[in-house]
Write a protein that holds these residues in place. Structure first.
Motif, PDB file in Angstrom:
ATOM      1  N   ILE A 167      -3.060  -7.366   0.910  1.00 18.33           N
ATOM      2  CA  ILE A 167      -1.936  -8.305   0.876  1.00 18.33           C
ATOM      3  C   ILE A 167      -0.707  -7.507   1.305  1.00 18.33           C
ATOM      4  CG2 ILE A 167      -0.523  -9.783  -0.595  1.00 18.33           C
ATOM      5  CD1 ILE A 167      -3.058 -10.002  -2.455  1.00 18.33           C
ATOM      6  N   PRO A 168       0.010  -7.926   2.326  1.00 22.86           N
ATOM      7  CA  PRO A 168       1.065  -7.084   2.901  1.00 22.86           C
ATOM      8  C   PRO A 168       2.075  -6.527   1.895  1.00 22.86           C
ATOM      9  CG  PRO A 168       0.629  -8.923   4.346  1.00 22.86           C
ATOM     10  CD  PRO A 168      -0.171  -9.165   3.090  1.00 22.86           C
ATOM     11  N   GLU A 169       2.587  -7.373   0.997  1.00 24.54           N
ATOM     12  CA  GLU A 169       3.602  -6.860   0.069  1.00 24.54           C
ATOM     13  C   GLU A 169       3.012  -5.905  -0.975  1.00 24.54           C
ATOM     14  OE1 GLU A 169       2.538 -11.013  -1.592  1.00 24.54           O
ATOM     15  OE2 GLU A 169       2.782 -10.116   0.389  1.00 24.54           O
ATOM     16  N   VAL A 170       1.757  -6.118  -1.340  1.00 23.67           N
ATOM     17  CA  VAL A 170       1.104  -5.227  -2.298  1.00 23.67           C
ATOM     18  C   VAL A 170       0.823  -3.882  -1.633  1.00 23.67           C
ATOM     19  CG1 VAL A 170      -0.908  -4.897  -3.794  1.00 23.67           C
ATOM     20  CG2 VAL A 170       0.146  -7.165  -3.580  1.00 23.67           C
ATOM     21  N   LYS A 171       0.330  -3.933  -0.414  1.00 23.91           N
ATOM     22  CA  LYS A 171       0.062  -2.693   0.316  1.00 23.91           C
ATOM     23  C   LYS A 171       1.357  -1.900   0.520  1.00 23.91           C
ATOM     24  CE  LYS A 171      -2.371  -0.670   4.145  1.00 23.91           C
ATOM     25  NZ  LYS A 171      -3.477  -0.792   5.041  1.00 23.91           N
ATOM     26  N   ALA A 172       2.447  -2.585   0.841  1.00 24.28           N
ATOM     27  CA  ALA A 172       3.737  -1.902   1.017  1.00 24.28           C
ATOM     28  C   ALA A 172       4.181  -1.228  -0.281  1.00 24.28           C
ATOM     29  CB  ALA A 172       4.793  -2.891   1.504  1.00 24.28           C
ATOM     30  N   GLU A 173       3.956  -1.893  -1.407  1.00 30.13           N
ATOM     31  CA  GLU A 173       4.297  -1.293  -2.708  1.00 30.13           C
ATOM     32  C   GLU A 173       3.523   0.006  -2.922  1.00 30.13           C
ATOM     33  OE1 GLU A 173       3.478  -3.883  -5.986  1.00 30.13           O
ATOM     34  OE2 GLU A 173       4.741  -5.482  -5.187  1.00 30.13           O
ATOM     35  N   LEU A 174       2.220  -0.061  -2.699  1.00 29.32           N
ATOM     36  CA  LEU A 174       1.391   1.123  -2.942  1.00 29.32           C
ATOM     37  C   LEU A 174       1.730   2.231  -1.952  1.00 29.32           C
ATOM     38  CD1 LEU A 174      -1.383   2.989  -2.930  1.00 29.32           C
ATOM     39  CD2 LEU A 174      -0.639   1.899  -5.048  1.00 29.32           C
ATOM     40  N   TYR A 212      -6.859  -4.048  -3.182  1.00 31.50           N
ATOM     41  CA  TYR A 212      -7.882  -5.040  -3.516  1.00 31.50           C
ATOM     42  C   TYR A 212      -7.243  -5.993  -4.514  1.00 31.50           C
ATOM     43  CZ  TYR A 212     -10.712  -1.332  -1.510  1.00 31.50           C
ATOM     44  OH  TYR A 212     -11.212  -0.359  -0.672  1.00 31.50           O
ATOM     45  N   GLY A 213      -6.891  -7.178  -4.052  1.00 27.17           N
ATOM     46  CA  GLY A 213      -6.133  -8.073  -4.907  1.00 27.17           C
ATOM     47  C   GLY A 213      -4.727  -7.519  -5.089  1.00 27.17           C
ATOM     48  N   PHE A 240      -5.244  -3.335  -7.835  1.00 29.12           N
ATOM     49  CA  PHE A 240      -6.108  -2.174  -7.655  1.00 29.12           C
ATOM     50  C   PHE A 240      -6.005  -1.702  -6.215  1.00 29.12           C
ATOM     51  CE2 PHE A 240     -10.044   0.015  -6.575  1.00 29.12           C
ATOM     52  CZ  PHE A 240     -10.065   0.990  -7.578  1.00 29.12           C
ATOM     53  N   ALA A 241      -6.035  -0.376  -6.019  1.00 27.29           N
ATOM     54  CA  ALA A 241      -5.951   0.184  -4.669  1.00 27.29           C
ATOM     55  C   ALA A 241      -6.597   1.561  -4.640  1.00 27.29           C
ATOM     56  CB  ALA A 241      -4.489   0.296  -4.241  1.00 27.29           C
ATOM     57  N   THR A 242      -6.951   1.974  -3.433  1.00 26.47           N
ATOM     58  CA  THR A 242      -7.388   3.340  -3.206  1.00 26.47           C
ATOM     59  C   THR A 242      -6.482   3.964  -2.158  1.00 26.47           C
ATOM     60  OG1 THR A 242      -9.002   2.662  -1.526  1.00 26.47           O
ATOM     61  CG2 THR A 242      -9.803   2.896  -3.798  1.00 26.47           C
ATOM     62  N   ALA A 243      -6.241   5.256  -2.319  1.00 23.30           N
ATOM     63  CA  ALA A 243      -5.468   6.016  -1.342  1.00 23.30           C
ATOM     64  C   ALA A 243      -6.265   7.266  -1.020  1.00 23.30           C
ATOM     65  CB  ALA A 243      -4.093   6.384  -1.911  1.00 23.30           C
ATOM     66  N   SER A 244      -6.550   7.455   0.253  1.00 22.51           N
ATOM     67  CA  SER A 244      -7.344   8.604   0.699  1.00 22.51           C
ATOM     68  C   SER A 244      -6.615   9.283   1.837  1.00 22.51           C
ATOM     69  CB  SER A 244      -8.716   8.146   1.190  1.00 22.51           C
ATOM     70  OG  SER A 244      -9.385   7.400   0.193  1.00 22.51           O
ATOM     71  N   ARG A 270      -2.371  -1.213 -11.078  1.00 23.66           N
ATOM     72  CA  ARG A 270      -1.037  -1.679 -11.464  1.00 23.66           C
ATOM     73  C   ARG A 270      -1.064  -2.041 -12.952  1.00 23.66           C
ATOM     74  NH1 ARG A 270       2.863  -4.761  -8.478  1.00 23.66           N
ATOM     75  NH2 ARG A 270       1.230  -5.453  -7.066  1.00 23.66           N
ATOM     76  N   PHE A 271      -0.245  -1.354 -13.731  1.00 26.79           N
ATOM     77  CA  PHE A 271      -0.052  -1.637 -15.151  1.00 26.79           C
ATOM     78  C   PHE A 271       1.306  -2.296 -15.321  1.00 26.79           C
ATOM     79  CE2 PHE A 271      -3.166   1.796 -15.127  1.00 26.79           C
ATOM     80  CZ  PHE A 271      -4.080   1.345 -16.071  1.00 26.79           C
TER      81      PHE A 271
END
Length: 128
Positions: free
Chosen positions: A5-12, A80-81, A84-88, A108-109
């Motif tokens: 999701i663009p805004e979620v990915k930008a946050e992470l 993912y949603g 949750f995310a992964t960074a590699s 995300r907590f």
């Protein structure tokens, strides 16, 4: 499930950039903040297996601030949603000739994105 999701990915991506800056400048308070404060948090490193936020914080507090600079070669961040995310990444540690690999699981907590599991390792560069 929605992936990237663009805004979620930008946050992470922004949180990960903050982590990377903190890592290479040895900003221990920010590093401690970005790892989930839990006995369930895990970080496997080049020479250590750390279970729980207390062990991770103790490692960070005792680590030398010398030689932390690195060149990031490749980054892959996937969300993912919304929570949750992964960074590699792959990276080259300045002055070693080794190729590093780092992978993190982020959740995300209520107080923000936190690393819940991480792995860092070094390998010899591939033979071309």
């Amino acid at each position: 499930m929605d992936i990237d999701i663009p805004e979620v990915k930008a946050e992470l991506e922004a949180v990960f950039a903050r982590y990377e800056t903190a890592l290479t400048t040895n900003d221990v308070p920010v590093l401690d903040e970005l790892f989930w404060e839990s006995p369930s948090t895990v970080r496997f490193g080049g020479a250590e297996n750390l279970f729980g936020a207390a062990e991770i914080a103790a490692f960070r507090a005792g680590r030398s601030p010398v030689g932390l600079q690195r060149e990031v070669l490749r980054t892959s961040i996937t969300t993912y949603g919304r929570d949750f995310a992964t960074a590699s990444i792959t990276f080259k540690r300045v002055g070693t000739g080794k190729i590093g690999r780092q992978q993190q699981s982020w959740v995300r907590f209520p107080d923000g994105w936190r690393v819940v599991a991480a792995h860092v390792s070094l390998i010899d560069p591939p033979i071309s």
